[in-house]
Motif scaffolding. Sequence first.
Motif: not given
Length: 106
Positions: A4-19, A78-80
């Motif tokens: 059904s496409g991507i599963n965003t039940g679990v995803f991470l967002v980077r902070g720090g310099s990428k905030r 910027s995506f993995r």
Amino acid sequence: EETSGINTGVFLVRGGSKRDSSLRFLKEASSSPWRFVWDQSMLLHQMAKDSDLFAEGPCQAQDQEEGLPMPDFAWSPSFRTLPQKAMNLYGEGSALEWGATAWKPG
């Protein structure tokens, strides 16, 4: 592997310099008109825009230079993405089917 496409039940967002870019991504995704499957379609739409999946850049370049080949698609650096089984735990039956780790108490 998610039909059904991507599963965003679990995803991470980077902070720090990428905030700042992470917050921009989430803000723009939350205003997406793609609200078919809640957050999944909204995040996929923003990933597609940030990765130029709709080829606006190459199409504009082709308009300027005749015969320029279209580049292969690749997600923005910027995506993995990774297989769903890498971040989700499953019940025993699903784990066997997906070749993933089954959840165990403790």
